[in-house]
Scaffold this motif. Structure first.
Motif, PDB file in Angstrom:
ATOM      1  N   SER A 279       0.862  -1.187   0.000  1.00  0.00           N
ATOM      2  CA  SER A 279       0.000   0.000   0.000  1.00  0.00           C
ATOM      3  C   SER A 279       0.893   1.229   0.000  1.00  0.00           C
ATOM      4  CB  SER A 279      -0.917   0.011   1.221  1.00  0.00           C
ATOM      5  OG  SER A 279      -1.638   1.230   1.314  1.00  0.00           O
ATOM      6  N   HIS A 280       0.412   2.291  -0.664  1.00  0.00           N
ATOM      7  CA  HIS A 280       1.222   3.515  -0.732  1.00  0.00           C
ATOM      8  C   HIS A 280       0.734   4.579   0.236  1.00  0.00           C
ATOM      9  CE1 HIS A 280       4.084   6.322  -2.280  1.00  0.00           C
ATOM     10  NE2 HIS A 280       3.151   7.169  -2.650  1.00  0.00           N
ATOM     11  N   HIS A 281      -0.571   4.819   0.309  1.00  0.00           N
ATOM     12  CA  HIS A 281      -1.140   5.757   1.279  1.00  0.00           C
ATOM     13  C   HIS A 281      -2.329   5.081   1.952  1.00  0.00           C
ATOM     14  CE1 HIS A 281       1.339   9.188   0.581  1.00  0.00           C
ATOM     15  NE2 HIS A 281       1.000   9.300  -0.692  1.00  0.00           N
ATOM     16  N   PRO A 282      -2.175   4.680   3.230  1.00  0.00           N
ATOM     17  CA  PRO A 282      -0.963   4.815   4.054  1.00  0.00           C
ATOM     18  C   PRO A 282       0.100   3.821   3.619  1.00  0.00           C
ATOM     19  CG  PRO A 282      -2.606   3.573   5.248  1.00  0.00           C
ATOM     20  CD  PRO A 282      -3.269   4.015   3.978  1.00  0.00           C
ATOM     21  N   PRO A 283       1.388   4.174   3.757  1.00  0.00           N
ATOM     22  CA  PRO A 283       2.440   3.248   3.343  1.00  0.00           C
ATOM     23  C   PRO A 283       2.443   2.003   4.220  1.00  0.00           C
ATOM     24  CG  PRO A 283       3.370   5.148   4.486  1.00  0.00           C
ATOM     25  CD  PRO A 283       1.925   5.439   4.287  1.00  0.00           C
ATOM     26  N   ALA A 284       2.441   0.840   3.581  1.00  0.00           N
ATOM     27  CA  ALA A 284       2.422  -0.431   4.313  1.00  0.00           C
ATOM     28  C   ALA A 284       3.287  -1.432   3.566  1.00  0.00           C
ATOM     29  CB  ALA A 284       0.990  -0.957   4.461  1.00  0.00           C
TER      30      ALA A 284
ATOM     31  N   GLN B  79       4.532   7.095 -10.568  1.00  0.00           N
ATOM     32  CA  GLN B  79       3.633   6.448  -9.622  1.00  0.00           C
ATOM     33  C   GLN B  79       2.312   7.205  -9.512  1.00  0.00           C
ATOM     34  OE1 GLN B  79       4.363   4.191  -5.546  1.00  0.00           O
ATOM     35  NE2 GLN B  79       4.766   6.361  -5.319  1.00  0.00           N
ATOM     36  N   ARG B  80       2.379   8.548  -9.511  1.00  0.00           N
ATOM     37  CA  ARG B  80       1.139   9.344  -9.455  1.00  0.00           C
ATOM     38  C   ARG B  80       0.264   9.087 -10.675  1.00  0.00           C
ATOM     39  NH1 ARG B  80       4.303  13.213  -6.498  1.00  0.00           N
ATOM     40  NH2 ARG B  80       5.288  13.958  -8.393  1.00  0.00           N
ATOM     41  N   LEU B  81       0.886   8.994 -11.857  1.00  0.00           N
ATOM     42  CA  LEU B  81       0.122   8.734 -13.076  1.00  0.00           C
ATOM     43  C   LEU B  81      -0.533   7.355 -13.027  1.00  0.00           C
ATOM     44  CD1 LEU B  81       2.561  10.219 -15.773  1.00  0.00           C
ATOM     45  CD2 LEU B  81       0.411  11.200 -14.958  1.00  0.00           C
ATOM     46  N   SER B  82       0.184   6.372 -12.488  1.00  0.00           N
ATOM     47  CA  SER B  82      -0.397   5.023 -12.363  1.00  0.00           C
ATOM     48  C   SER B  82      -1.593   5.036 -11.421  1.00  0.00           C
ATOM     49  CB  SER B  82       0.662   4.041 -11.861  1.00  0.00           C
ATOM     50  OG  SER B  82       1.739   3.957 -12.769  1.00  0.00           O
ATOM     51  N   ARG B  83      -1.470   5.798 -10.313  1.00  0.00           N
ATOM     52  CA  ARG B  83      -2.588   5.871  -9.369  1.00  0.00           C
ATOM     53  C   ARG B  83      -3.794   6.552 -10.009  1.00  0.00           C
ATOM     54  NH1 ARG B  83      -0.746   9.314  -5.866  1.00  0.00           N
ATOM     55  NH2 ARG B  83      -2.169  10.988  -6.411  1.00  0.00           N
TER      56      ARG B  83
ATOM     57  N   TRP C   8       9.322 -13.631 -14.565  1.00  0.00           N
ATOM     58  CA  TRP C   8       8.871 -12.394 -13.923  1.00  0.00           C
ATOM     59  C   TRP C   8       7.821 -11.663 -14.762  1.00  0.00           C
ATOM     60  CZ3 TRP C   8      10.402 -13.079  -9.305  1.00  0.00           C
ATOM     61  CH2 TRP C   8      11.680 -13.535  -8.985  1.00  0.00           C
ATOM     62  N   ASN C   9       7.058 -12.392 -15.561  1.00  0.00           N
ATOM     63  CA  ASN C   9       6.079 -11.753 -16.452  1.00  0.00           C
ATOM     64  C   ASN C   9       4.979 -11.026 -15.684  1.00  0.00           C
ATOM     65  OD1 ASN C   9       7.380 -12.702 -18.776  1.00  0.00           O
ATOM     66  ND2 ASN C   9       6.331 -14.679 -18.645  1.00  0.00           N
ATOM     67  N   SER C  10       4.677 -11.474 -14.474  1.00  0.00           N
ATOM     68  CA  SER C  10       3.586 -10.849 -13.711  1.00  0.00           C
ATOM     69  C   SER C  10       4.026  -9.587 -12.970  1.00  0.00           C
ATOM     70  CB  SER C  10       3.023 -11.854 -12.698  1.00  0.00           C
ATOM     71  OG  SER C  10       4.047 -12.310 -11.823  1.00  0.00           O
ATOM     72  N   CYS C  11       5.316  -9.274 -12.966  1.00  0.00           N
ATOM     73  CA  CYS C  11       5.800  -8.111 -12.217  1.00  0.00           C
ATOM     74  C   CYS C  11       5.479  -6.818 -12.954  1.00  0.00           C
ATOM     75  CB  CYS C  11       7.312  -8.208 -12.004  1.00  0.00           C
ATOM     76  SG  CYS C  11       7.803  -9.546 -10.903  1.00  0.00           S
ATOM     77  N   PRO C  12       5.012  -5.785 -12.257  1.00  0.00           N
ATOM     78  CA  PRO C  12       4.710  -4.501 -12.907  1.00  0.00           C
ATOM     79  C   PRO C  12       5.988  -3.724 -13.221  1.00  0.00           C
ATOM     80  CG  PRO C  12       4.345  -4.321 -10.551  1.00  0.00           C
ATOM     81  CD  PRO C  12       4.691  -5.760 -10.810  1.00  0.00           C
ATOM     82  N   ASP C  13       5.857  -2.779 -14.145  1.00  0.00           N
ATOM     83  CA  ASP C  13       6.976  -1.904 -14.507  1.00  0.00           C
ATOM     84  C   ASP C  13       6.879  -0.647 -13.635  1.00  0.00           C
ATOM     85  OD1 ASP C  13       8.995  -0.463 -15.665  1.00  0.00           O
ATOM     86  OD2 ASP C  13       7.823   0.131 -17.422  1.00  0.00           O
ATOM     87  N   ILE C  14       7.657  -0.612 -12.565  1.00  0.00           N
ATOM     88  CA  ILE C  14       7.572   0.525 -11.643  1.00  0.00           C
ATOM     89  C   ILE C  14       8.783   1.442 -11.723  1.00  0.00           C
ATOM     90  CG2 ILE C  14       6.074  -0.704 -10.032  1.00  0.00           C
ATOM     91  CD1 ILE C  14       8.511  -1.238  -8.294  1.00  0.00           C
ATOM     92  N   PHE C  15       9.891   0.945 -12.265  1.00  0.00           N
ATOM     93  CA  PHE C  15      11.100   1.767 -12.349  1.00  0.00           C
ATOM     94  C   PHE C  15      11.288   2.378 -13.743  1.00  0.00           C
ATOM     95  CE2 PHE C  15      12.819  -1.357  -9.013  1.00  0.00           C
ATOM     96  CZ  PHE C  15      12.290  -0.613  -7.999  1.00  0.00           C
TER      97      PHE C  15
END
Length: 682
Positions: free
Chosen positions: A396-401, A618-622, A675-682
């Motif tokens: 979780s991002h907000h709240p961070p967990a 990350q903001r655009l993804s949210r 790792w096909n299920s991993c999202p592109d976050i970087f």
């Protein structure tokens, strides 16, 4: 100053800066600038001190004159408003008096008419009714008179106390303004003194880059003195940065021109990879001595949650929160020993020592870790060396967990989900980890749970940063009912106790104390077996158990920090290895986070730019997820919210809390490199 000579500089708005040992500059920020030279450094300081005092007096006189003018205008306005209000109240009271006179007049006429009715020969019942009406009319007239008198009293009080209230209100406003200005001025002065002290520090002769640095140091001094504006960027003027010659490159900070590295980053990565294959790394590039205008960032953050405040990497250490969470396993051997215990109470002592040991790495670590991106992971595979492996994921991002799962072939499993809440309170920062930690031993089925205490970072604005832990931890064995209560004593200037003290008691389900724990959360924990004597109370027995040195057992002792740890963010031996590059990890692993890697390698400008890029991504993804959810709601179609990849949110069977529990498959995917299920976050 209306009539002044040409070239005059108003002291109230003048900037006084020191250029070198004998020279100083006075300017008005515009066309007028004077370069002055004294005969000696002492004489220069006397001039600067005298000018600063005169400037302070000029500023005070200017402020007083402005305030007096404001007070006159304000007081005149307030006086007019007050007079209008009093006139309105007076007219209303006069209206009430007129109404009262009319009530009295008509009331008298009514009573006279009622008296005439009483003199007539009427039935007895009518006379009784007339008497009741007469009494009520009399009461009504008395009440109206009382109301008028109360209104007159209110008007008199308003006239008497209005000036006092006005003065009190103005005094409170002035006090608030003075406090705000004092706090800001104090922060500025502290920052100014710190930069002046660092600028005056003589560099070691054997430090690379110290030769010919006198000129640079002078230029640095100029830049430092010129930065006093609160609205400046995050980064202050440059300072001299010295690096050991064995690093092979120099760090670059904001506003610092980058020096060409002797070793390229690609070569460094190859070198790090070769080292990783051979042995764990024992050092990282040194942290630069780089100052920052803290007040310019923190002044707008009071009362906000830390995770929602954009911070430059200057405040960070090159590790993520997931890696910091993994550091709880630094003293995993305590759980290995606990797994071998046949007595559940002795096992609980080792679990308590493990709980305390997780705070030992925080005593000097005043920098904050990187906030993980949603979906970011971190693995630590020490199955061959130490018998355990660990996985963390930001769920979780907000709240961070963050969810954490570690399992050992030595017979234990550790899992937790920690939500971090933090508040900046001006002078200190409180960090409150929320969530339950679970430790399960496979052989016995003993299931322990506990929660973390509050971490407080003191002297955020002024003074040296220091960290304290405070609160209580209750460790419960859900199978046997055994409990351990640990008390983290908060530091106090007036206490004679040892700093960072921790005390504890291990009890059975009946409440009988079997072991007493004593130590500090940054050094060690000792265990004393409580001698239970017949016919004596438990308090005497516990006291005698403390005094019996032969029953003392050292449960845990902190490992010494690596050499030159103060230059490497005070990392422990485990922390130094956490960000070392490893092949085969998931593409979401913290080791692959570019801004964190750039910061570790000294490229702070690029790290800040990369950090902003990742946060914007990350903001655009949210926003995209929110738009999809809104569209699904409008269309009436089902929408699946974000779900963690390696952890599943469900009710814990022991605590009945909703938490993220490891679902498996990570290590299998690593073995297959799928790792096909991993999202592109970087």
């Amino acid at each position: 100053m209306r009539h002044t000579c040409r070239g005059t500089i108003n002291l109230a708005t003048a900037n006084i800066t020191v250029e070198d040992s004998c020279n100083f500059i006075i300017s008005n920020g515009g066309a007028q600038t004077y370069h002055l030279k004294a005969s000696s450094e002492v004489e220069r300081q006397r001039w600067v001190t005298a000018l600063e005092l005169a400037k302070a007096k000029a500023v005070k006189m200017l402020a007083e004159s402005d305030e007096s003018g404001d007070e006159e205008s304000v007081s005149q306005t307030d006086k007019t408003e007050l007079q209008n209000t009093l006139r309105t109240l007076s007219s209303k009271v006069e209206d009430l008096s007129t109404c009262n006179d009319l009530i009295a007049k008509h009331g008298t006429a009514l009573q006279r008419s009622l008296s005439e009715l009483e003199s007539l020969k009427l039935p007895a019942e009518s006379n009784e009714k007339i008497k009741q009406v007469n009494e009520r009319a009399t009461l009504f007239r008395i009440t109206s008179n009382a109301m008028i008198n109360a209104c007159r009293d209110f008007l008199m009080l308003a006239q008497t106390h209005s000036k006092k209230w006005q003065k009190s209100l103005q005094y409170e406003r002035d006090q608030r303004i003075r406090l705000e200005e004092t706090l800001e001025q104090l922060a500025k002065q502290h920052n100014h003194l710190e930069r002046a002290f660092r600028g005056a520090t003589v560099l070691p002769a054997n430090t690379p880059g110290s030769a010919g640095s006198g000129k640079d140091q002078c230029c640095s001094g100029k830049g430092d003195m010129s930065d006093e504006d609160d609205e400046n960027e995050f980064f202050d003027a440059p300072e001299i940065i010295t690096m050991p010659e064995n690093l092979g490159h120099k760090r670059t900070g904001s506003n610092i021109s980058g020096a060409s590295s002797d070793i390229s980053l690609d070569e460094q990565y190859k070198h790090q990879l070769e080292e990783t294959k051979k042995e764990k790394r024992t050092r990282i590039p040194y942290k630069p001595n780089y100052s920052l205008n803290l007040w310019s960032i923190m002044k707008n953050c009071i009362g906000k949650e830390l995770s929602k405040i954009p911070m430059p990497v200057n405040f960070n250490e090159p590790l993520s929160m997931l890696q910091r969470l993994t550091e709880d396993l630094e003293y995993h051997e305590l759980l290995d020993r606990a797994a071998k215990c046949e007595n559940s109470l002795e096992q609980l002592c080792y679990v308590a020592a493990f709980t305390v040991s997780s705070y030992s790495t925080t005593v000097f670590r005043t920098s904050k870790p990187f906030n993980p991106l949603l979906g970011e992971t971190f693995e630590l595979d020490r199955l061959e060396e130490n018998g355990y492996r660990s996985l963390c994921e930001q769920v979780s991002h907000h709240p961070p967990a963050a969810a954490h799962h570690a399992e050992s072939k030595n017979g234990w499993t550790l899992r937790q989900e920690i939500k971090i809440t933090s508040k900046f309170r001006g002078k200190y920062l409180s960090i409150m980890p929320l969530g339950t930690i679970h430790c399960i031993f496979h052989a016995t089925g003993h299931h322990y749970t506990w929660k973390k205490v509050t971490t407080t970072v003191h002297n955020i604005i002024v003074g040296k940063l220091w960290i304290d832990q405070s609160g209580e931890i209750d460790i419960v064995n859900h199978k046997t009912g055994d409990k351990c209560n640990l008390k983290f004593v908060p530091y106090s200037y007036f206490s004679r106790d040892v700093a960072r003290k921790v005390t504890g008691e291990v009890t059975d389900p009946s409440g009988r104390v079997h072991f007493a724990l004593l130590g500090t959360w940054d050094e060690k924990m000792d265990c004393f077996k409580v001698q239970q004597a017949s016919g004596e109370n438990g308090g005497d027995a516990r006291q005698r158990g403390h005094e019996a040195e032969e029953s003392r057992v050292i449960l845990w002792k902190r490992n010494p920090l690596p050499k030159n740890a103060e230059n490497m963010y005070y990392f422990s031996e485990l922390a130094l290895t956490l960000n070392a590059w490893e092949g085969g990890t998931a593409p979401t692993d913290s080791r692959l986070r570019p801004d964190q890697r750039l910061m570790e390698n000294g490229r702070w400008d690029e790290a800040n730019a990369e950090k902003q890029r990742l946060e914007e991504k990350q903001r655009l993804s949210r926003k995209k997820r929110e738009a999809e959810a809104m569209k699904a709601t409008e269309d009436g179609t089902p929408y699946d919210p974000y779900k963690a990849l390696w952890f599943e949110r469900k009710k814990d069977p022991v605590t009945k809390e909703l938490t993220h529990i490891y679902r498996g498959e990570y290590w299998e995917c690593k073995e297959k490199q799928d790792w096909n299920s991993c999202p592109d976050i970087f």
